[in-house]
Design a protein around this motif. Structure first.
Motif, mmCIF file in Angstrom:
data_model
loop_
_atom_site.group_PDB
_atom_site.id
_atom_site.type_symbol
_atom_site.label_atom_id
_atom_site.label_comp_id
_atom_site.label_asym_id
_atom_site.label_seq_id
_atom_site.Cartn_x
_atom_site.Cartn_y
_atom_site.Cartn_z
ATOM 1 N N LEU A 207 68.706 -88.709 -27.571
ATOM 2 C CA LEU A 207 69.744 -89.651 -28.547
ATOM 3 C C LEU A 207 70.416 -90.454 -27.422
ATOM 4 O O LEU A 207 70.637 -91.296 -28.610
ATOM 5 C CB LEU A 207 70.940 -88.108 -28.193
ATOM 6 N N LEU A 208 70.764 -90.440 -26.549
ATOM 7 C CA LEU A 208 71.754 -91.892 -25.570
ATOM 8 C C LEU A 208 69.916 -92.557 -25.288
ATOM 9 O O LEU A 208 70.634 -93.932 -26.048
ATOM 10 C CB LEU A 208 71.568 -91.276 -23.752
ATOM 11 N N ALA A 209 68.885 -92.477 -25.528
ATOM 12 C CA ALA A 209 67.805 -93.661 -26.009
ATOM 13 C C ALA A 209 68.006 -94.096 -27.482
ATOM 14 O O ALA A 209 68.016 -95.376 -27.550
ATOM 15 C CB ALA A 209 66.522 -92.689 -25.744
ATOM 16 N N CYS A 210 67.709 -93.566 -28.368
ATOM 17 C CA CYS A 210 67.758 -92.964 -29.651
ATOM 18 C C CYS A 210 68.996 -94.479 -30.246
ATOM 19 O O CYS A 210 68.391 -95.424 -30.281
ATOM 20 C CB CYS A 210 67.786 -92.688 -30.564
ATOM 21 N N ILE A 211 70.128 -94.280 -29.573
ATOM 22 C CA ILE A 211 71.604 -95.173 -29.528
ATOM 23 C C ILE A 211 70.831 -96.385 -28.963
ATOM 24 O O ILE A 211 71.932 -97.584 -29.733
ATOM 25 C CB ILE A 211 72.585 -94.122 -29.798
ATOM 26 N N ALA A 212 70.798 -96.117 -27.775
ATOM 27 C CA ALA A 212 70.720 -97.379 -26.284
ATOM 28 C C ALA A 212 69.293 -98.236 -28.858
ATOM 29 O O ALA A 212 69.578 -99.757 -27.865
ATOM 30 C CB ALA A 212 70.189 -97.022 -25.470
ATOM 31 N N TYR A 213 68.620 -98.238 -28.392
ATOM 32 C CA TYR A 213 67.699 -98.906 -29.045
ATOM 33 C C TYR A 213 68.373 -99.412 -30.527
ATOM 34 O O TYR A 213 67.691 -100.839 -30.678
ATOM 35 C CB TYR A 213 66.458 -97.741 -29.879
ATOM 36 N N ILE A 214 68.527 -98.688 -31.103
ATOM 37 C CA ILE A 214 69.535 -98.885 -32.143
ATOM 38 C C ILE A 214 70.678 -100.918 -32.020
ATOM 39 O O ILE A 214 70.570 -101.243 -32.813
ATOM 40 C CB ILE A 214 70.548 -97.756 -32.708
ATOM 41 N N PHE A 215 71.121 -100.150 -30.422
ATOM 42 C CA PHE A 215 72.374 -101.427 -30.249
ATOM 43 C C PHE A 215 71.153 -102.261 -29.991
ATOM 44 O O PHE A 215 71.959 -103.484 -30.049
ATOM 45 C CB PHE A 215 73.223 -100.204 -29.135
ATOM 46 N N ARG A 216 70.565 -102.184 -29.275
ATOM 47 C CA ARG A 216 69.459 -103.228 -28.754
ATOM 48 C C ARG A 216 68.392 -104.004 -30.027
ATOM 49 O O ARG A 216 68.821 -105.133 -30.503
ATOM 50 C CB ARG A 216 67.617 -101.989 -28.444
ATOM 51 N N ASN A 217 69.046 -103.220 -31.345
ATOM 52 C CA ASN A 217 67.758 -103.528 -32.332
ATOM 53 C C ASN A 217 69.879 -104.679 -32.815
ATOM 54 O O ASN A 217 69.617 -106.283 -33.640
ATOM 55 C CB ASN A 217 67.740 -103.131 -33.394
ATOM 56 N N SER A 218 70.507 -104.471 -32.648
ATOM 57 C CA SER A 218 71.542 -105.289 -33.181
ATOM 58 C C SER A 218 72.002 -106.495 -32.501
ATOM 59 O O SER A 218 72.731 -106.991 -33.034
ATOM 60 C CB SER A 218 73.114 -104.137 -33.248
ATOM 61 N N LEU A 219 71.872 -106.780 -31.123
ATOM 62 C CA LEU A 219 71.623 -107.703 -29.844
ATOM 63 C C LEU A 219 70.591 -108.344 -30.614
ATOM 64 O O LEU A 219 70.960 -109.787 -29.810
ATOM 65 C CB LEU A 219 71.507 -107.238 -29.077
ATOM 66 N N GLN A 220 70.070 -108.605 -30.782
ATOM 67 C CA GLN A 220 68.623 -109.686 -30.984
ATOM 68 C C GLN A 220 69.490 -110.927 -32.540
ATOM 69 O O GLN A 220 69.753 -109.850 -33.323
ATOM 70 C CB GLN A 220 67.578 -108.940 -31.916
ATOM 71 N N THR A 221 68.375 -112.042 -31.966
ATOM 72 C CA THR A 221 69.136 -112.819 -33.217
ATOM 73 C C THR A 221 68.366 -112.853 -34.219
ATOM 74 O O THR A 221 67.719 -112.149 -34.288
ATOM 75 C CB THR A 221 69.083 -114.725 -32.515
ATOM 76 N N GLY A 222 68.865 -113.400 -35.217
ATOM 77 C CA GLY A 222 68.395 -113.398 -36.753
ATOM 78 C C GLY A 222 67.536 -113.294 -36.934
ATOM 79 O O GLY A 222 66.705 -113.169 -37.376
ATOM 80 N N ALA A 223 67.015 -114.309 -35.988
ATOM 81 C CA ALA A 223 65.573 -115.167 -36.071
ATOM 82 C C ALA A 223 64.537 -113.851 -34.916
ATOM 83 O O ALA A 223 63.476 -114.173 -35.861
ATOM 84 C CB ALA A 223 65.106 -116.949 -34.599
ATOM 85 N N GLU A 224 65.153 -114.015 -33.979
ATOM 86 C CA GLU A 224 63.591 -112.733 -33.400
ATOM 87 C C GLU A 224 63.765 -111.442 -34.357
ATOM 88 O O GLU A 224 63.256 -110.530 -34.348
ATOM 89 C CB GLU A 224 65.096 -112.182 -32.016
ATOM 90 N N SER A 225 64.937 -110.673 -34.469
ATOM 91 C CA SER A 225 65.371 -110.005 -35.970
ATOM 92 C C SER A 225 64.319 -110.321 -36.989
ATOM 93 O O SER A 225 63.321 -109.430 -37.967
ATOM 94 C CB SER A 225 66.392 -109.515 -35.933
ATOM 95 N N SER A 226 64.333 -111.108 -37.627
ATOM 96 C CA SER A 226 63.144 -111.492 -38.758
ATOM 97 C C SER A 226 61.864 -111.741 -38.450
ATOM 98 O O SER A 226 60.761 -110.682 -39.236
ATOM 99 C CB SER A 226 63.164 -113.316 -39.297
ATOM 100 N N LEU A 227 61.822 -111.943 -37.146
ATOM 101 C CA LEU A 227 60.538 -111.723 -36.832
ATOM 102 C C LEU A 227 59.674 -110.330 -36.299
ATOM 103 O O LEU A 227 58.183 -110.611 -36.982
ATOM 104 C CB LEU A 227 60.473 -112.678 -35.628
ATOM 105 N N ARG A 228 60.275 -109.919 -35.578
ATOM 106 C CA ARG A 228 59.771 -107.987 -36.012
ATOM 107 C C ARG A 228 60.208 -107.708 -37.251
ATOM 108 O O ARG A 228 59.091 -106.977 -37.088
ATOM 109 C CB ARG A 228 60.963 -107.513 -35.353
ATOM 110 N N SER A 229 60.354 -107.981 -38.109
ATOM 111 C CA SER A 229 60.225 -107.538 -39.331
ATOM 112 C C SER A 229 58.860 -107.899 -40.410
ATOM 113 O O SER A 229 58.829 -107.527 -40.820
ATOM 114 C CB SER A 229 61.709 -107.858 -40.334
ATOM 115 N N GLN A 230 58.683 -109.046 -40.049
ATOM 116 C CA GLN A 230 58.115 -109.805 -40.344
ATOM 117 C C GLN A 230 56.031 -109.256 -40.251
ATOM 118 O O GLN A 230 55.731 -108.767 -41.230
ATOM 119 C CB GLN A 230 57.829 -111.689 -40.367
ATOM 120 N N ALA A 231 56.471 -108.925 -38.674
ATOM 121 C CA ALA A 231 55.457 -108.087 -38.120
ATOM 122 C C ALA A 231 54.877 -106.668 -38.370
ATOM 123 O O ALA A 231 54.100 -106.212 -38.923
ATOM 124 C CB ALA A 231 55.259 -108.368 -36.469
#
Length: 218
Positions: free
Chosen positions: A21-45
């Motif tokens: 559970l803690l790893a899942c929450i950490a993963y969610i917050f890690r995704n939130s800390l990505q910049t818009g460009a980084e998040s867009s690249l991951r989403s496109q991949a």
């Protein structure tokens, strides 16, 4: 006063599910800390891989926006699933305390969107909070259904074991009664044979001779 020992398997499940559970929450917050460009690249991949798979079965394509919303839903569904499992290993009355995972899921969703307010090129949307909460509820329901199925199966298995033990106990009692009856008949036959040897044609005057013999045998 002696304290009841906790099952080692229960302790192991508590550790495993809590860490997950803690790893899942950490993963969610890690995704939130990505910049818009980084998040867009991951989403496109991810979008390219999903659309490639869907194209093989003549479905799709999905847009990047839809991929991001599905990702929101799935990661929070996983959190809701793990929240319910954690609740179960910490209390047997997990249905009664379902408000706790709902509150934790709500808190995670609000914090996730709040973090994005301070990240470059990221936005915070109320609709994302609703999608996140839908994911939490979906995960909770899936875990709840699985736990209820497991509980029903275990209850059925316990009843089956109890019925089998009861049948065995009745069989042992029946055998003991048969053995006692055989012993009584054997003593009666032996007594009659003894009387016949002594030349008596009638039974002895004492009609309770069988009970006295049983008392002596005991």
């Amino acid at each position: 006063m002696q304290t009841q020992k906790t099952n080692p398997w229960l302790i192991a499940f508590r550790v495993i599910f809590t860490i997950a559970l803690l790893a899942c929450i950490a993963y969610i917050f890690r995704n939130s800390l990505q910049t818009g460009a980084e998040s867009s690249l991951r989403s496109q991949a991810v979008m390219m891989k999903v659309n490639e798979t869907l194209g093989r079965v003549h479905l799709g394509p999905l847009s990047e926006h839809l991929i991001r919303k599905i990702a929101h839903f799935l990661e929070f569904a996983m959190e809701g699933f793990l929240l319910m499992l954690c609740l179960r290993v910490y209390t047997a009355h997990f249905v009664r305390h379902m408000s706790w995972p709902l509150l934790i899921g709500m808190g995670t969703a609000l914090m996730d969107e709040t973090i994005q307010l301070f990240i470059p090129n990221r936005t915070s949307m109320v609709t994302d909070v609703w999608i996140d909460m839908l994911g939490v509820v979906a995960g909770l329901l899936v875990a709840l259904i699985i736990l209820l199925i497991v509980r029903v199966v275990m209850a059925f298995a316990r009843i089956k074991r109890e019925n089998r033990a009861l049948r065995e106990e009745r069989e042992q009692l029946r055998r003991a009664q048969m053995e006692q009856e055989h012993e009584r008949l054997a003593r009666r036959a032996a007594h009659r044979a003894h009387e016949a040897q002594l030349g008596h044609d009638e039974m002895p005057a004492d009609e309770n001779w069988e009970e006295k013999e049983e008392e002596q045998a005991e």
